[in-house]
Design a protein around this motif. Structure first.
Motif, mmCIF file in Angstrom:
data_model
loop_
_atom_site.group_PDB
_atom_site.id
_atom_site.type_symbol
_atom_site.label_atom_id
_atom_site.label_comp_id
_atom_site.label_asym_id
_atom_site.label_seq_id
_atom_site.Cartn_x
_atom_site.Cartn_y
_atom_site.Cartn_z
ATOM 1 N N LEU A 1 0.782 -1.228 0.028
ATOM 2 C CA LEU A 1 0.129 -0.058 0.046
ATOM 3 C C LEU A 1 0.760 1.279 -0.058
ATOM 4 C CD1 LEU A 1 -2.762 -1.087 2.614
ATOM 5 C CD2 LEU A 1 -3.015 -0.922 0.147
ATOM 6 N N GLN A 2 1.981 1.211 0.799
ATOM 7 C CA GLN A 2 3.059 2.493 0.749
ATOM 8 C C GLN A 2 3.308 2.669 -0.657
ATOM 9 O OE1 GLN A 2 5.626 1.322 3.783
ATOM 10 N NE2 GLN A 2 5.039 3.036 5.180
ATOM 11 N N ASN A 3 3.830 1.594 -1.441
ATOM 12 C CA ASN A 3 4.275 1.790 -2.694
ATOM 13 C C ASN A 3 3.429 2.311 -3.769
ATOM 14 O OD1 ASN A 3 6.853 1.056 -2.308
ATOM 15 N ND2 ASN A 3 6.558 -1.405 -2.810
ATOM 16 N N ALA A 4 1.969 2.046 -3.397
ATOM 17 C CA ALA A 4 1.025 2.400 -4.076
ATOM 18 C C ALA A 4 0.402 3.657 -3.704
ATOM 19 C CB ALA A 4 -0.181 1.466 -4.248
ATOM 20 N N GLY A 5 1.097 4.401 -2.852
ATOM 21 C CA GLY A 5 0.661 5.662 -2.127
ATOM 22 C C GLY A 5 -0.794 5.790 -1.577
ATOM 23 N N GLU A 6 -1.230 4.476 -1.005
ATOM 24 C CA GLU A 6 -2.635 4.859 -0.102
ATOM 25 C C GLU A 6 -2.209 4.979 1.149
ATOM 26 O OE1 GLU A 6 -5.482 3.658 -1.492
ATOM 27 O OE2 GLU A 6 -4.844 3.057 -3.602
ATOM 28 N N ASP A 7 -1.927 6.220 1.267
ATOM 29 C CA ASP A 7 -1.406 6.908 2.777
ATOM 30 C C ASP A 7 -2.621 6.293 3.811
ATOM 31 O OD1 ASP A 7 0.802 7.344 1.677
ATOM 32 O OD2 ASP A 7 0.602 9.530 1.390
ATOM 33 N N GLN A 8 -3.871 6.625 3.513
ATOM 34 C CA GLN A 8 -4.830 6.225 4.408
ATOM 35 C C GLN A 8 -4.862 5.067 4.940
ATOM 36 O OE1 GLN A 8 -8.295 8.470 2.872
ATOM 37 N NE2 GLN A 8 -9.413 8.392 4.893
ATOM 38 N N ARG A 9 -4.743 4.239 3.895
ATOM 39 C CA ARG A 9 -5.118 2.768 4.192
ATOM 40 C C ARG A 9 -3.844 2.166 5.001
ATOM 41 N NH1 ARG A 9 -9.131 0.495 5.166
ATOM 42 N NH2 ARG A 9 -8.782 -1.359 4.293
ATOM 43 N N VAL A 10 -2.504 3.024 4.765
ATOM 44 C CA VAL A 10 -1.153 2.492 5.252
ATOM 45 C C VAL A 10 -1.540 2.957 6.860
ATOM 46 C CG1 VAL A 10 1.169 3.029 5.841
ATOM 47 C CG2 VAL A 10 0.125 2.758 3.487
ATOM 48 N N THR A 11 -2.164 4.066 7.215
ATOM 49 C CA THR A 11 -2.308 4.501 8.561
ATOM 50 C C THR A 11 -3.187 3.360 9.459
ATOM 51 O OG1 THR A 11 -2.326 6.792 7.770
ATOM 52 C CG2 THR A 11 -3.119 6.287 9.940
#
Lengths: 243, 225
Positions: free
Chosen positions: B187-197
């Motif tokens: 998810l980090q690589n895909a820029g899904e910051d909200q989901r990463v949190t």
């Protein structure tokens, strides 16, 4: 009927003397203890996998015990000439055939109860759940084994043990491939094909919530029909045999 | 029939009647077969045929896997995964015998992709998910392979997201922890910051639970220790 029960008792005593039930119980204990050590099934079906394997092993053990008990029972009695002393005591041949089947079925019942108690107990201890449904599966397996025993007894009244064993295995195969051979109920032969699939309730017992009382009643009807027909055929064949 | 007595004829008639009873019972059980009661685990056991033998098949698959597990941990522990082709026939056999045995999909898919057979590896990983849709291990495995070898970020994210579902089953907290750490990386690589949190908060909860239970993840996939 007393003479029938006396013959059945003799068959059970012989099986006890040969320690067949104890060997089966020991086999069940070892097997059931090993099943939970199989690779962990991480998809939440460990209990179902346990039930499935336990019933499959019960089935295999039941069929082996059935063959051991029934294939050579009557031919052996004829060969050892012990049959003549039995028939000399005013025992009719049909009574002898029926008593022999009853004795084998009772012995199988005892073996299945021992097997069932062990797989149920191990399942309860390991998974902390009393798997009552296992008993439905054990009952179905006993019924199928008793039908197979009736077939073995019927064939053995007129044939040697090798033919009985081959015939029993062939019947077992044929009686379980109806769906593969005929496809489904749309095939006109579907309802007249001799099948033992009625006793095959491993999927609902292992992965579902078992079978209904109505299904169990119909299973008992199939059992009664098969056993009665085969024991009658055996009695008929034996009555015409020149001893 | 000429050689039969009256009682013999009666017996034969009874045989026919009893066989008819058996066939009627058989038809009734067909009508009552509890087809709707199969579980939703992806188990494709059929009632007809040699269904009893599925238990034996499952047992055989488990035995094969047990044998292999010891081999590649003890004897081939120092050998890289792409060189461990000796296990492929056994892995295939184990999966064929028991589609619900999750570990062989995971190992075999990695062996294949590491050896450059990316398509086959991805196919196997997808098959594992198809047969075991609730397995967190196989969801994450598929997501990782899609991200690393197929360059299909969207599909990898979809699988990673699926691994976070409530219905997903994990073998234990360690496997869940490692799985979530891998999901976080995808998810980090895909820029899904909200989901990463969200994943990080879940990882913190799992960490806490592991701490409470005295469980330690030797691999430390999320490098937080």
């Amino acid at each position: 009927m007393n003479r029938v029960f006396a013959i059945a008792r003799a068959v059970v005593s012989d099986a006890i003397r040969r320690r067949i039930v104890w060997v089966v119980a020991l086999f069940a204990l070892v097997l059931a203890a090993v099943i939970p050590m199989l690779p962990s099934y991480g998809v939440g079906v460990a209990g179902a996998v346990y039930r499935e394997i336990a019933l499959a092993m019960t089935y295999v053990a039941a069929m082996i015990v059935t063959l051991v008990l029934s294939v050579a029972r009557i031919p052996g009695e004829i060969e050892r000439r012990t049959l003549y002393s039995v028939l000399a005591r005013d025992v009719r041949r049909w009574e002898y055939v029926l008593g022999t089947w009853m004795g084998i079925a009772l012995t199988l019942g005892a073996a299945m109860v021992a097997f069932g108690a062990i797989i149920f107990g191990v399942g309860w201890v390991v998974y902390s759940v009393p798997m009552w449904l296992l008993w439905q599966g054990v009952l179905a397996i006993w019924m199928e084994a008793a039908v197979l025993a009736a077939l073995c007894v019927a064939i053995s009244t007129v044939a040697i043990p090798v033919i009985v064993a081959v015939g029993a295995l062939a019947f077992l195969f044929v009686a379980h491939v109806r769906a593969d051979l005929l496809g489904g109920p749309e095939n006109p032969l579907w309802y007249v094909y001799p099948s033992l699939d009625a006793f095959n309730i491993i999927a609902p017992v292992s992965h579902g919530s078992g079978v209904s009382p109505a299904y169990l009643a119909m299973m008992a009807l199939v059992f009664t029909g098969w056993v009665a027909a085969l024991v009658l055929l055996g009695a008929l064949g034996f009555s015409r045999r020149d001893l | 029939m000429d050689g039969l007595t009256n009682s013999g004829r009666l017996a034969l008639l009874l045989v026919v009647v009893m066989l008819a009873v058996a066939l009627i019972g058989q038809a009734a059980t067909d009508a009552l077969v509890p087809v709707t009661e199969k579980s939703g685990t992806g188990q494709s056991i059929e009632r007809a045929g040699f269904a009893y033998l599925t238990g034996v098949r499952t047992y055989a698959a488990a035995v094969l896997w047990n044998r292999l597990d010891g081999l590649f941990h003890e004897y081939y522990g120092e050998t890289s995964l792409d060189e461990q082709v000796y296990m492929m026939p056994t892995l295939n056999m184990a999966v064929m015998l028991d589609p619900q045995l999750t570990q062989p999909y995971y190992v075999a898919a990695w062996v294949l992709t590491q050896r450059g057979e990316v398509e086959e590896g991805l196919d196997l990983a997808a098959r594992g998910v198809e047969n075991n849709p609730q397995s967190g291990l196989l969801r994450v495995n598929h997501a990782q392979l899609l991200a690393l070898f197929a360059d299909d970020e969207a599909a990898a994210v979809a699988q990673a997201e699926a691994a976070l579902g409530e219905d997903i089953v994990w073998l234990d907290l360690v496997q869940q922890h490692d799985g979530y750490a891998s999901v976080r990386a995808i998810l980090q690589n895909a820029g899904e910051d909200q989901r990463v949190t969200y994943v990080e908060s879940r990882l913190a909860e799992i960490d806490e639970e592991m701490e409470h239970l005295g469980i330690h993840d030797e691999h430390d996939h999320d490098h937080d220790h």
